[in-house]
Motif scaffolding. Sequence first.
Motif, mmCIF file in Angstrom:
data_model
loop_
_atom_site.group_PDB
_atom_site.id
_atom_site.type_symbol
_atom_site.label_atom_id
_atom_site.label_comp_id
_atom_site.label_asym_id
_atom_site.label_seq_id
_atom_site.Cartn_x
_atom_site.Cartn_y
_atom_site.Cartn_z
ATOM 1 N N CYS A 89 0.815 -1.219 0.000
ATOM 2 C CA CYS A 89 0.000 0.000 0.000
ATOM 3 C C CYS A 89 0.850 1.271 0.000
ATOM 4 O O CYS A 89 0.314 2.367 -0.160
ATOM 5 C CB CYS A 89 -0.918 0.012 1.218
ATOM 6 N N ILE A 90 2.169 1.118 0.186
ATOM 7 C CA ILE A 90 3.058 2.274 0.293
ATOM 8 C C ILE A 90 3.543 2.688 -1.088
ATOM 9 O O ILE A 90 4.130 1.886 -1.822
ATOM 10 C CB ILE A 90 4.254 1.958 1.206
ATOM 11 N N THR A 91 3.312 3.931 -1.437
ATOM 12 C CA THR A 91 3.771 4.443 -2.731
ATOM 13 C C THR A 91 5.280 4.613 -2.734
ATOM 14 O O THR A 91 5.958 4.245 -3.706
ATOM 15 C CB THR A 91 3.098 5.786 -3.046
ATOM 16 N N ALA A 92 5.824 5.148 -1.654
ATOM 17 C CA ALA A 92 7.281 5.316 -1.566
ATOM 18 C C ALA A 92 7.686 5.651 -0.138
ATOM 19 O O ALA A 92 6.888 6.161 0.658
ATOM 20 C CB ALA A 92 7.777 6.404 -2.514
ATOM 21 N N ILE A 93 8.953 5.373 0.156
ATOM 22 C CA ILE A 93 9.607 5.790 1.392
ATOM 23 C C ILE A 93 10.512 6.977 1.060
ATOM 24 O O ILE A 93 11.280 6.930 0.096
ATOM 25 C CB ILE A 93 10.463 4.655 1.986
ATOM 26 N N GLY A 94 10.416 8.022 1.845
ATOM 27 C CA GLY A 94 11.348 9.146 1.723
ATOM 28 C C GLY A 94 12.395 9.046 2.812
ATOM 29 O O GLY A 94 12.074 9.128 3.996
ATOM 30 N N SER A 95 13.650 8.811 2.404
ATOM 31 C CA SER A 95 14.724 8.588 3.375
ATOM 32 C C SER A 95 15.688 9.770 3.388
ATOM 33 O O SER A 95 16.333 10.064 2.376
ATOM 34 C CB SER A 95 15.489 7.305 3.035
ATOM 35 N N HIS A 96 15.810 10.415 4.545
ATOM 36 C CA HIS A 96 16.766 11.520 4.689
ATOM 37 C C HIS A 96 18.186 11.015 4.825
ATOM 38 O O HIS A 96 19.131 11.651 4.366
ATOM 39 C CB HIS A 96 16.406 12.373 5.908
ATOM 40 N N GLY A 97 18.378 9.846 5.456
ATOM 41 C CA GLY A 97 19.718 9.383 5.779
ATOM 42 C C GLY A 97 20.234 10.035 7.050
ATOM 43 O O GLY A 97 19.520 10.780 7.728
ATOM 44 N N GLN A 98 21.491 9.733 7.376
ATOM 45 C CA GLN A 98 22.114 10.286 8.577
ATOM 46 C C GLN A 98 23.225 11.250 8.175
ATOM 47 O O GLN A 98 24.206 10.851 7.552
ATOM 48 C CB GLN A 98 22.701 9.166 9.447
ATOM 49 N N THR A 99 23.060 12.511 8.516
ATOM 50 C CA THR A 99 24.084 13.492 8.163
ATOM 51 C C THR A 99 25.378 13.205 8.919
ATOM 52 O O THR A 99 25.390 13.097 10.147
ATOM 53 C CB THR A 99 23.613 14.923 8.472
ATOM 54 N N ILE A 100 26.462 13.074 8.162
ATOM 55 C CA ILE A 100 27.794 12.884 8.728
ATOM 56 C C ILE A 100 28.545 14.212 8.749
ATOM 57 O O ILE A 100 29.247 14.527 9.707
ATOM 58 C CB ILE A 100 28.588 11.836 7.913
ATOM 59 N N GLU A 101 28.403 14.983 7.699
ATOM 60 C CA GLU A 101 29.021 16.306 7.675
ATOM 61 C C GLU A 101 28.257 17.190 6.703
ATOM 62 O O GLU A 101 27.770 16.724 5.671
ATOM 63 C CB GLU A 101 30.495 16.229 7.280
ATOM 64 N N HIS A 102 28.154 18.451 7.059
ATOM 65 C CA HIS A 102 27.412 19.405 6.234
ATOM 66 C C HIS A 102 28.274 20.648 6.074
ATOM 67 O O HIS A 102 28.528 21.366 7.047
ATOM 68 C CB HIS A 102 26.079 19.751 6.894
ATOM 69 N N ALA A 103 28.752 20.902 4.871
ATOM 70 C CA ALA A 103 29.660 22.028 4.627
ATOM 71 C C ALA A 103 29.227 22.758 3.361
ATOM 72 O O ALA A 103 29.868 22.660 2.311
ATOM 73 C CB ALA A 103 31.094 21.527 4.504
ATOM 74 N N PRO A 104 28.118 23.492 3.424
ATOM 75 C CA PRO A 104 27.588 24.157 2.223
ATOM 76 C C PRO A 104 28.463 25.296 1.716
ATOM 77 O O PRO A 104 28.252 25.783 0.608
ATOM 78 C CB PRO A 104 26.223 24.680 2.687
ATOM 79 N N SER A 105 29.449 25.701 2.513
ATOM 80 C CA SER A 105 30.386 26.738 2.072
ATOM 81 C C SER A 105 31.796 26.176 1.928
ATOM 82 O O SER A 105 32.768 26.923 1.887
ATOM 83 C CB SER A 105 30.386 27.906 3.069
ATOM 84 N N GLY A 106 31.922 24.855 1.862
ATOM 85 C CA GLY A 106 33.241 24.234 1.836
ATOM 86 C C GLY A 106 33.712 23.944 3.246
ATOM 87 O O GLY A 106 33.056 24.278 4.237
ATOM 88 N N HIS A 107 34.863 23.308 3.369
ATOM 89 C CA HIS A 107 35.359 22.841 4.665
ATOM 90 C C HIS A 107 36.258 23.894 5.304
ATOM 91 O O HIS A 107 37.465 23.963 5.036
ATOM 92 C CB HIS A 107 36.136 21.533 4.496
ATOM 93 N N GLY A 108 35.662 24.742 6.133
ATOM 94 C CA GLY A 108 36.444 25.720 6.882
ATOM 95 C C GLY A 108 37.315 26.579 5.983
ATOM 96 O O GLY A 108 36.870 27.137 4.987
ATOM 97 N N ASP A 109 38.599 26.656 6.354
ATOM 98 C CA ASP A 109 39.551 27.462 5.591
ATOM 99 C C ASP A 109 40.215 26.672 4.473
ATOM 100 O O ASP A 109 41.014 27.219 3.717
ATOM 101 C CB ASP A 109 40.639 28.010 6.528
#
Length: 378
Positions: A89-109
């Motif tokens: 009966c399930i159309t789909a599962i939406g899986s976020h996963g487990q965030t390990i690292e988030h660097a939307p501006s790159g990794h520090g310096d």
Amino acid sequence: MKLFVGLMSGTSLDGVDAALIRHEPGRLPVLQASHAVPMPSDLRKCLLDLCQAETISFAALARAEHDFCHLQARAVDALLSKARISRDCITAIGSHGQTIEHAPSGHGDKPGPAYTCQLDNPSLLAELTGCQVVADFRRRDLAAGGQAAPLAPAFHAALFRHPRAWRLILNLGGFANLTLLPPESSDAAIIGFDTGPANVLLDAWYQRHHHGSYYDAQGQWASRGNVSQALLSRLLEDEFFHRHPPKSTGREAFHLPWLEARLRGENAADVQASLAELSAVTIAMGVAMACQYQSVSKVESLIVCGGGAHNTDLLERLARHIPEIAINKPDAFGWPADWLEAGAFAWLAARRLESLPGNLPSVTAATGPRILGGIYSA
């Protein structure tokens, strides 16, 4: 009418939340059932080590991904059993996963591209559950120049926009993020951003001093301490708190070594109280920033969700800093505070299958709306 399952494991690493929603185009999504599976202590330690590692072996990554995926599958099985729903009966599962690292501006310096890493194995999840899976929601927004976070504001808008009043949604997970929702009658843009730590430092400091316990229930320990104004001032010097949106953050920026570098021998309970005050103050700063950004003079209410919605001490501190805004929980709308994020990824899976955008460029600063997520057939 279609049924979707959303899976969410946040930065608090306390377990996998599974939410079953009923979705019909043009109607409000409805929460049908929910279930949480606690994170086993050995897997939690493994994931935390990965979040803090300078180098990672492929074998360690594969083992963590395998164990995490099996935990997700158990959460799905338990949810469907609880709801008495067949997986067919399930159309789909939406899986976020487990965030390990988030660097939307790159990794520090260090030079290099922006990135966000969610540990997940949607192919294996499809095999284990027999359900179609939608996953990898964040990287398309990142590829379009966005922060890849937060993604929940689009879901908040679907649930909580009011015909005439401005509203704020506050998610208190490991980190705090705000969504400012204009009235439906307004052409103003929805904005949302991370304000800083919510539970991540509170939990880490509590665990250091209370072995075998993961969090300060209702903020009782923090409520017994005294805020060190000197420590709070040092914590507030971090430039993230004063940066204007769009902005998002994670464990790579705020962690125990970050805190320890700013300590000057304070009493442990006073540190906990100061961390709770830091969360409240920076959320209040975020509220002021969001309202100023949109020239809003009056907000009807702030709706609080996430695990931190149960932290009585933190909510009392926040109320003192924003006395002009009523603080509510989303239960009146049919969504208990714990299930909004999992529900959001079920809803994002539905958006993906309808070929509709899942991001809000006014939130993430992506160059435009994008259809998020990859599809993995059962």
